[in-house]
Design a protein around this motif. Structure first.
Motif, PDB file in Angstrom:
ATOM      1  N   ASP A 244     -23.772   3.726   0.839  1.00 32.90           N
ATOM      2  CA  ASP A 244     -23.576   4.136  -0.551  1.00 32.90           C
ATOM      3  C   ASP A 244     -22.378   3.386  -1.124  1.00 32.90           C
ATOM      4  O   ASP A 244     -21.228   3.753  -0.896  1.00 32.90           O
ATOM      5  CB  ASP A 244     -23.340   5.650  -0.613  1.00 32.90           C
ATOM      6  N   LYS A 245     -22.647   2.331  -1.861  1.00 32.99           N
ATOM      7  CA  LYS A 245     -21.567   1.471  -2.356  1.00 32.99           C
ATOM      8  C   LYS A 245     -20.735   2.135  -3.444  1.00 32.99           C
ATOM      9  O   LYS A 245     -19.552   1.851  -3.590  1.00 32.99           O
ATOM     10  CB  LYS A 245     -22.139   0.137  -2.831  1.00 32.99           C
ATOM     11  N   SER A 246     -21.340   3.029  -4.207  1.00 31.58           N
ATOM     12  CA  SER A 246     -20.558   3.723  -5.233  1.00 31.58           C
ATOM     13  C   SER A 246     -19.529   4.642  -4.588  1.00 31.58           C
ATOM     14  O   SER A 246     -18.442   4.857  -5.137  1.00 31.58           O
ATOM     15  CB  SER A 246     -21.482   4.524  -6.159  1.00 31.58           C
ATOM     16  N   GLY A 247     -19.856   5.189  -3.418  1.00 31.20           N
ATOM     17  CA  GLY A 247     -18.904   6.022  -2.707  1.00 31.20           C
ATOM     18  C   GLY A 247     -17.878   5.222  -1.949  1.00 31.20           C
ATOM     19  O   GLY A 247     -16.762   5.694  -1.705  1.00 31.20           O
ATOM     20  N   LEU A 248     -18.244   4.012  -1.553  1.00 33.87           N
ATOM     21  CA  LEU A 248     -17.331   3.171  -0.777  1.00 33.87           C
ATOM     22  C   LEU A 248     -16.378   2.375  -1.662  1.00 33.87           C
ATOM     23  O   LEU A 248     -15.177   2.290  -1.395  1.00 33.87           O
ATOM     24  CB  LEU A 248     -18.138   2.214   0.105  1.00 33.87           C
TER      25      LEU A 248
ATOM     26  N   PRO B  23     -19.539   9.650   0.200  1.00 26.64           N
ATOM     27  CA  PRO B  23     -19.125   9.962   1.558  1.00 26.64           C
ATOM     28  C   PRO B  23     -17.906   9.204   2.003  1.00 26.64           C
ATOM     29  O   PRO B  23     -17.243   9.600   2.949  1.00 26.64           O
ATOM     30  CB  PRO B  23     -20.355   9.585   2.402  1.00 26.64           C
ATOM     31  N   CYS B  24     -17.612   8.081   1.345  1.00 27.83           N
ATOM     32  CA  CYS B  24     -16.459   7.284   1.753  1.00 27.83           C
ATOM     33  C   CYS B  24     -15.306   7.436   0.773  1.00 27.83           C
ATOM     34  O   CYS B  24     -14.323   6.719   0.867  1.00 27.83           O
ATOM     35  CB  CYS B  24     -16.844   5.814   1.858  1.00 27.83           C
ATOM     36  N   GLN B  25     -15.424   8.348  -0.193  1.00 33.44           N
ATOM     37  CA  GLN B  25     -14.341   8.517  -1.139  1.00 33.44           C
ATOM     38  C   GLN B  25     -13.245   9.355  -0.514  1.00 33.44           C
ATOM     39  O   GLN B  25     -13.450  10.147   0.394  1.00 33.44           O
ATOM     40  CB  GLN B  25     -14.856   9.190  -2.412  1.00 33.44           C
ATOM     41  N   SER B  26     -12.052   9.192  -1.044  1.00 31.10           N
ATOM     42  CA  SER B  26     -10.891   9.817  -0.469  1.00 31.10           C
ATOM     43  C   SER B  26     -10.317  10.842  -1.425  1.00 31.10           C
ATOM     44  O   SER B  26     -10.480  10.768  -2.621  1.00 31.10           O
ATOM     45  CB  SER B  26      -9.868   8.730  -0.184  1.00 31.10           C
ATOM     46  N   GLN B  27      -9.618  11.836  -0.887  1.00 37.06           N
ATOM     47  CA  GLN B  27      -9.075  12.886  -1.712  1.00 37.06           C
ATOM     48  C   GLN B  27      -7.556  12.975  -1.627  1.00 37.06           C
ATOM     49  O   GLN B  27      -6.950  13.705  -2.383  1.00 37.06           O
ATOM     50  CB  GLN B  27      -9.667  14.238  -1.270  1.00 37.06           C
TER      51      GLN B  27
END
Length: 500
Positions: free
Chosen positions: A433-437, A3-7
């Motif tokens: 969600d640390k993997s997403g952050l 949820p915190c990943q960027s595109q």
């Protein structure tokens, strides 16, 4: 993708210095190139060497620059949200975050407002965050949250239309009370709360709000036809008009509740004096057809608030009222699983960086997580105890012993300061969600924002971003880095990826 990943892609160093592209998304700008040179996200030294001295002396997280906000932000099209005359919509040139800049003329009254604002650390999800202050010759420019849902008053322009149902109104009023509870804790009052004071975070069906009028916390406005409706009867007497206390704000919650149900305030008049006369008589009517559409509990609560000061209920009694049991609760059944996923102990420095990243990269998620925290916090004291979590989740285990053992393991990881309770900051870190952050893109963006001009992490610069003393930061550096005097991006990345 988390949820915190960027595109999107990060601008070049040249673009960062002279922004030309205006983006229309609220995404983090990143670059997947591992050989990226990491320029410091520091102001031009000719314009601003560091935040000026007054702010250096206190540990507030309000960052102050003597320069134009255009160094970091680009103005963008307003969109559908109705802004105030002193507001502009802007986008951060590095993170892509959409914010609002509020501009205040440099005069004696606003000098007092800014001076007081710097003394208080307003850190609560029910109150808009103030990120930065830019000072130029003409004005103070505050960078604050963008609440795209607009002020609550915007929904009541047509008095014949009631835009929210009873459950939604209960949810909104309870959130307003949560903001007041926080203000009580830090010794602040508002005094003129009304539907203009709060804004919806967005247009979703979660109906999340924030206190957006923070200026009135420090500089009280003059009485006018717009705010006179919020006066309690004791303030309608001339000698008591400027007495601001928590009971006055509770009265305002009653007025807001009435207005959200009926479409108009309980006391009306053509002049300020005629409105005050109605308030002193406490001539609110409860036999109109709008109250036929809501529960008896709703009307009874308002009647316990719109009374003389000595009879008025406390904020705690207000929040504990039976009416609020109907409000929307968004209990996430996956909370326990999210807490269980935490296997690695978190250091205090890692926690500081995680909270910084959540607030600057995933602020939308933060609002939802706060709702989940409040639902678990049975006594609403801002701290989760083992017993509170046990009451919610004990039926998920074969025995009470298994449940207690499971919760003990959660506290070993999540209770970073070893206080025996979990506050919202610790909960935020534990459940995110640390993997997403903690992606490479987000780590690089964060490092750019906090590193010094030499591309290194320093305690002096981090004091500017974190509400922590240099002495404590020095201790944290010794605990987390092998060479605390020379901490580069690779050291920072290694430390944060230990949490994965």
């Amino acid at each position: 993708m988390g949820p915190c990943q960027s595109q999107s892609k990060l601008k070049s160093r040249k673009d960062l210095q002279q922004p030309t592209l205006i983006r229309k998304t609220d995404q983090v700008l990143t670059n997947n190139n591992p050989s990226l040179i990491l320029p410091s996200f520091s102001p031009n030294q000719e314009l601003n060497s560091e935040p000026y001295d007054d702010t250096k002396k206190n540990l507030s997280q309000l960052k102050v620059y003597r320069s134009s906000y255009n160094q970091f932000y680009s103005e963008i099209t307003q969109g559908n949200m109705k802004l105030q005359l002193n507001q502009k919509l802007v986008q951060h040139n590095l993170t892509g975050k959409i914010r609002v800049v509020e501009q205040y003329e440099r005069n004696q009254q606003n000098e007092e407002f800014i001076s007081q604002l710097k003394l208080y650390y307003l850190d609560n999800p029910r109150i808009i965050s103030v990120y930065e202050l830019f000072i130029d010759e003409q004005s103070f420019n505050l960078i604050v949250d963008y609440c795209s849902g607009g002020q609550l008053s915007n929904y009541y322009i047509d008095k014949s239309i009631i835009p929210f149902n009873e459950v939604e109104i209960a949810s909104i009023i309870y959130q307003a009370a949560e903001s007041l509870r926080y203000l009580e804790q830090i010794g602040l009052t508002h005094g003129f709360l009304n539907l203009n004071s709060f804004s919806r975070v967005d247009m979703s069906h979660n109906f999340q709000i924030k206190l957006s009028d923070i200026r009135s916390l420090f500089v009280k406005p003059n009485l006018n036809k717009q705010n006179v409706f919020s006066l309690p009867p004791e303030a309608c007497i001339t000698k008591d008009q400027n007495i601001f206390n928590h009971s006055r704000d509770i009265w305002s919650l009653g007025v807001m509740s009435y207005q959200m149900i009926c479409g108009y305030p309980p006391f009306e008049g053509n002049t300020i004096e005629s409105v005050k006369s109605q308030i002193k008589k406490m001539a609110a009517q409860y036999n109109n057809f709008q109250f036929d559409r809501v529960s008896k509990l709703c009307r009874q609560l308002i009647q316990r608030v719109l009374v003389p000061n000595k009879q008025r209920i406390s904020l705690q009694d207000f929040m504990n009222d039976q009416w609020f049991k109907i409000r929307i609760k968004q209990n996430d059944q996956n909370i326990l699983n999210k807490l269980q996923q935490n296997k690695v102990k978190i250091s205090e420095l890692q926690q500081l960086f995680l909270i910084f990243m959540i607030k600057n990269i995933c602020s939308t998620d933060q609002q939802q997580l706060y709702n989940e925290f409040v639902n678990l916090d049975e006594n609403q004291d801002g701290q989760l105890t083992k017993d509170e979590i046990l009451k919610v989740y004990s039926n998920r285990f074969d025995s009470k012993i298994d449940a207690k053992l499971f919760i003990e393991n959660i506290f070993k990881i999540a209770d970073v300061d070893k206080s025996g309770t979990i506050d919202f900051g610790e909960f935020l870190v534990a459940i995110t969600d640390k993997s997403g952050l903690l992606t490479e893109e987000n780590l690089k963006t964060t490092f750019k924002m906090v590193a010094s001009s030499n591309g290194k992490l320093t305690t002096q610069k981090l004091k500017f971003h974190f509400s922590t003393s240099i002495l404590k930061l020095d201790k944290m550096f010794l605990e987390n880095f092998t060479n605390p005097q020379n901490v580069g991006y690779s050291d920072f990345e290694t430390m944060m990826k230990q949490l994965l």
